[in-house]
Design an enzyme around this catalytic site. Structure first.
Site, PDB file in Angstrom:
ATOM      1  N   GLU A  66       0.823  -1.215   0.000  1.00 25.44           N
ATOM      2  CA  GLU A  66       0.000   0.000   0.000  1.00 25.44           C
ATOM      3  C   GLU A  66       0.857   1.265   0.000  1.00 25.44           C
ATOM      4  O   GLU A  66       1.928   1.297   0.611  1.00 25.44           O
ATOM      5  CB  GLU A  66      -0.873   0.012   1.260  1.00 25.44           C
ATOM      6  CG  GLU A  66      -1.848  -1.143   1.304  1.00 25.44           C
ATOM      7  CD  GLU A  66      -2.403  -1.408   2.708  1.00 25.44           C
ATOM      8  OE1 GLU A  66      -3.550  -1.866   2.782  1.00 25.44           O
ATOM      9  OE2 GLU A  66      -1.702  -1.175   3.703  1.00 25.44           O
ATOM     10  N   ASP A 239      -7.632  -5.198   8.483  1.00 26.11           N
ATOM     11  CA  ASP A 239      -7.270  -3.919   7.852  1.00 26.11           C
ATOM     12  C   ASP A 239      -7.149  -4.034   6.337  1.00 26.11           C
ATOM     13  O   ASP A 239      -6.412  -3.292   5.710  1.00 26.11           O
ATOM     14  CB  ASP A 239      -5.965  -3.385   8.464  1.00 26.11           C
ATOM     15  CG  ASP A 239      -4.804  -4.364   8.295  1.00 26.11           C
ATOM     16  OD1 ASP A 239      -5.028  -5.469   7.782  1.00 26.11           O
ATOM     17  OD2 ASP A 239      -3.666  -4.000   8.672  1.00 26.11           O
TER      18      ASP A 239
HETATM   19  P1  NAD Z   1       2.383 -10.739  13.266  1.00 26.58           P
HETATM   20  O1  NAD Z   1       2.288 -11.673  12.105  1.00 26.58           O
HETATM   21  O2  NAD Z   1       3.713 -10.400  13.817  1.00 26.58           O
HETATM   22  O3  NAD Z   1       1.474 -11.291  14.477  1.00 26.58           O
HETATM   23  C1  NAD Z   1       0.158 -11.756  14.276  1.00 26.58           C
HETATM   24  C2  NAD Z   1      -0.137 -12.844  15.291  1.00 26.58           C
HETATM   25  O4  NAD Z   1      -1.508 -13.237  15.149  1.00 26.58           O
HETATM   26  C3  NAD Z   1       0.692 -14.125  15.093  1.00 26.58           C
HETATM   27  O5  NAD Z   1       1.441 -14.389  16.264  1.00 26.58           O
HETATM   28  C4  NAD Z   1      -0.361 -15.202  14.806  1.00 26.58           C
HETATM   29  O6  NAD Z   1      -0.001 -16.464  15.364  1.00 26.58           O
HETATM   30  C5  NAD Z   1      -1.594 -14.615  15.465  1.00 26.58           C
HETATM   31  N1  NAD Z   1      -2.868 -15.126  14.972  1.00 26.58           N
HETATM   32  C6  NAD Z   1      -3.294 -15.230  13.690  1.00 26.58           C
HETATM   33  N2  NAD Z   1      -4.555 -15.705  13.670  1.00 26.58           N
HETATM   34  C7  NAD Z   1      -4.939 -15.881  14.948  1.00 26.58           C
HETATM   35  C8  NAD Z   1      -6.152 -16.320  15.566  1.00 26.58           C
HETATM   36  N3  NAD Z   1      -7.202 -16.683  14.832  1.00 26.58           N
HETATM   37  N4  NAD Z   1      -6.200 -16.376  16.919  1.00 26.58           N
HETATM   38  C9  NAD Z   1      -5.124 -16.010  17.662  1.00 26.58           C
HETATM   39  N5  NAD Z   1      -3.956 -15.584  17.132  1.00 26.58           N
HETATM   40  C10 NAD Z   1      -3.868 -15.510  15.791  1.00 26.58           C
HETATM   41  O7  NAD Z   1       1.613  -9.408  12.793  1.00 26.58           O
HETATM   42  P2  NAD Z   1       1.701  -7.938  13.436  1.00 26.58           P
HETATM   43  O8  NAD Z   1       2.748  -7.122  12.757  1.00 26.58           O
HETATM   44  O9  NAD Z   1       1.691  -8.052  14.926  1.00 26.58           O
HETATM   45  O10 NAD Z   1       0.312  -7.348  12.924  1.00 26.58           O
HETATM   46  C11 NAD Z   1      -0.904  -7.841  13.468  1.00 26.58           C
HETATM   47  C12 NAD Z   1      -2.051  -7.409  12.592  1.00 26.58           C
HETATM   48  O11 NAD Z   1      -2.246  -6.011  12.717  1.00 26.58           O
HETATM   49  C13 NAD Z   1      -1.829  -7.665  11.101  1.00 26.58           C
HETATM   50  O12 NAD Z   1      -3.025  -8.169  10.548  1.00 26.58           O
HETATM   51  C14 NAD Z   1      -1.506  -6.310  10.533  1.00 26.58           C
HETATM   52  O13 NAD Z   1      -1.872  -6.200   9.176  1.00 26.58           O
HETATM   53  C15 NAD Z   1      -2.350  -5.429  11.425  1.00 26.58           C
HETATM   54  N6  NAD Z   1      -1.904  -4.050  11.559  1.00 26.58           N
HETATM   55  C16 NAD Z   1      -2.855  -3.090  11.629  1.00 26.58           C
HETATM   56  C17 NAD Z   1      -2.479  -1.769  11.823  1.00 26.58           C
HETATM   57  C18 NAD Z   1      -3.528  -0.701  11.964  1.00 26.58           C
HETATM   58  O14 NAD Z   1      -3.205   0.467  11.936  1.00 26.58           O
HETATM   59  N7  NAD Z   1      -4.774  -1.063  12.149  1.00 26.58           N
HETATM   60  C19 NAD Z   1      -1.126  -1.418  11.899  1.00 26.58           C
HETATM   61  C20 NAD Z   1      -0.172  -2.438  11.857  1.00 26.58           C
HETATM   62  C21 NAD Z   1      -0.566  -3.763  11.688  1.00 26.58           C
END
Ligand code: NAD
Length: 354
Positions: A66, A239
């Protein structure tokens, strides 16, 4: 041309990833977040100053890349960011980012920054800002579902700035939870850490529920029947089109708050709802134009997707911290020319070895 430096050309400040890590360690995560919450609140309150657009997304089966632009009268800023939930299996982070700020009067870039750490900071700070206005002020227990890269920043922000005293942790990968616990212990977080065996167990008794999972699917990490009166939900992981975390029943029950309505309709939990479903943009609450929480029993939902304004805010905040504490480098990115029409002089100089 003596006027060029004063117009910002030739001098691009640069915050590298190692320098950002050192700066955050030196200032402290909670102090970084504390200042950033103030900058974000200030920027959200001048919402009408900004030219806003939903981010430009390139989708593929593995994830999304993005571009997130925003501008006001002085600055143009953008972030490049990806979201690839399968990356961690390849040893690569899910989210990686960088970005820049340029001057509007000349178009000259003035600041280039890593934004992977900064994204974690700004996402946590925006969550704290929203929760400050939407969660019950006596909230002490937070469930944290999804214990990956973003989770430490959310945990430290909510404990350090909102008075959370107990964190109920769950991830479907137990190693992620162990990593989070180890990092929070090393940060001497002032909260009880409870490792839970399921999302349902983590949510039980929580005042705030933060969902931070990464999965390119319409998941229901949080189910409607688990909601309790007065809960605030900070939904961060959904997101992207086709990537959500909440059972649609939660949206029907909650009062829903978003960053930028046109973007959240496409990317957020709002995907579950019809186009005329009523939501409130956060800036309206911050400026007193719309109510936040009205009653202790309200269920409030911050449907966070991440908006370009937050990246602009964090870049300015980190630039200011870098100037105050050191760590900014100078990036030779744009020309400084004796004759601004003689770009070729750079080639001549290189050929002459000067
Ligand atoms: P990451 O991959 O480091 O961590 C995600 C975790 O979620 C992993 O440990 C995984 O095992 C766990 N997981 C996945 N499905 C699951 C479920 N059903 N139940 C329990 N645990 C589950 O990712 P991250 O960098 O920590 O990002 C987390 C999320 O936040 C991503 O989807 C990312 O796109 C989103 N994000 C959103 C924003 C925002 O502004 N809203 C900003 C940054 C990241």
């Amino acid at each position: 041309m003596s006027s060029i430096p004063s117009l910002g050309a030739g001098a691009v400040e640069y915050l590298s990833l190692p320098a950002a890590a050192r700066l955050i360690a030196r200032v402290g995560v909670v102090e970084c977040l504390r200042g950033l919450v103030d900058v974000l609140e200030h920027d959200f309150r001048r919402w009408s100053d900004f030219h806003k657009s939903a981010r430009l997304a390139q989708h593929m089966p593995q994830g999304v890349i993005e571009l997130m632009p925003i501008a006001d009268a002085r600055h143009y800023a953008f972030k490049y960011v990806n979201g690839h939930p399968g990356n961690t299996r390849l040893g690569v982070p899910t989210v990686m980012a960088f970005g820049a700020i340029a001057r509007m009067d000349t178009g000259a870039p003035v600041f280039v920054s890593e934004l992977t750490l900064c994204t974690a900071l700004r996402t946590a700070a925006t969550s704290v800002l929203a929760a400050r206005h939407l969660a019950r002020p006596d909230s002490r227990v937070m469930a944290l579902i999804g214990n990956g890269s973003q989770s430490e920043f959310q945990a430290l922000g909510f404990v350090g700035l909102l008075g959370i005293r107990s964190l109920r942790l769950y991830d479907r990968d137990p190693a992620a939870t162990r990593k989070l616990v180890a990092n929070l212990r090393s940060a001497e977080v002032a909260a009880e850490l409870i490792e839970c065996a399921s999302a349902a167990e983590a949510v039980r008794g929580a005042d705030i529920v933060t969902t931070l999972t990464a999965d390119k699917t319409r998941a229901a990490v949080l189910r409607g029947e688990w909601l309790e009166e007065g809960m605030h939900i900070n939904a961060v992981g959904g997101d992207c089109p086709g990537k959500t975390e909440l059972d649609a029943a939660i949206l029907r029950r909650a009062r829903v708050f978003v960053e930028f309505d046109p973007q959240t309709r496409i990317e957020g939990e709002l995907q579950h709802m019809p186009a005329d479903f009523a939501v409130t943009e956060l800036w309206r609450v911050l400026t007193g134009q719309a109510p936040g929480r009205c009653d202790r029993a309200d269920v409030t939902l911050f449907d966070s997707v991440g908006f370009a304004l937050e990246d602009y805010s964090v870049m300015r905040h980190m630039q200011a911290l870098g100037r105050a504490h050191g760590g900014l480098e100078s990036l030779a990115l744009i020309p400084r020319l004796d004759d601004p029409k003689d770009l070729y002089s750079l080639i001549r100089a290189a050929e002459a070895g000067t």
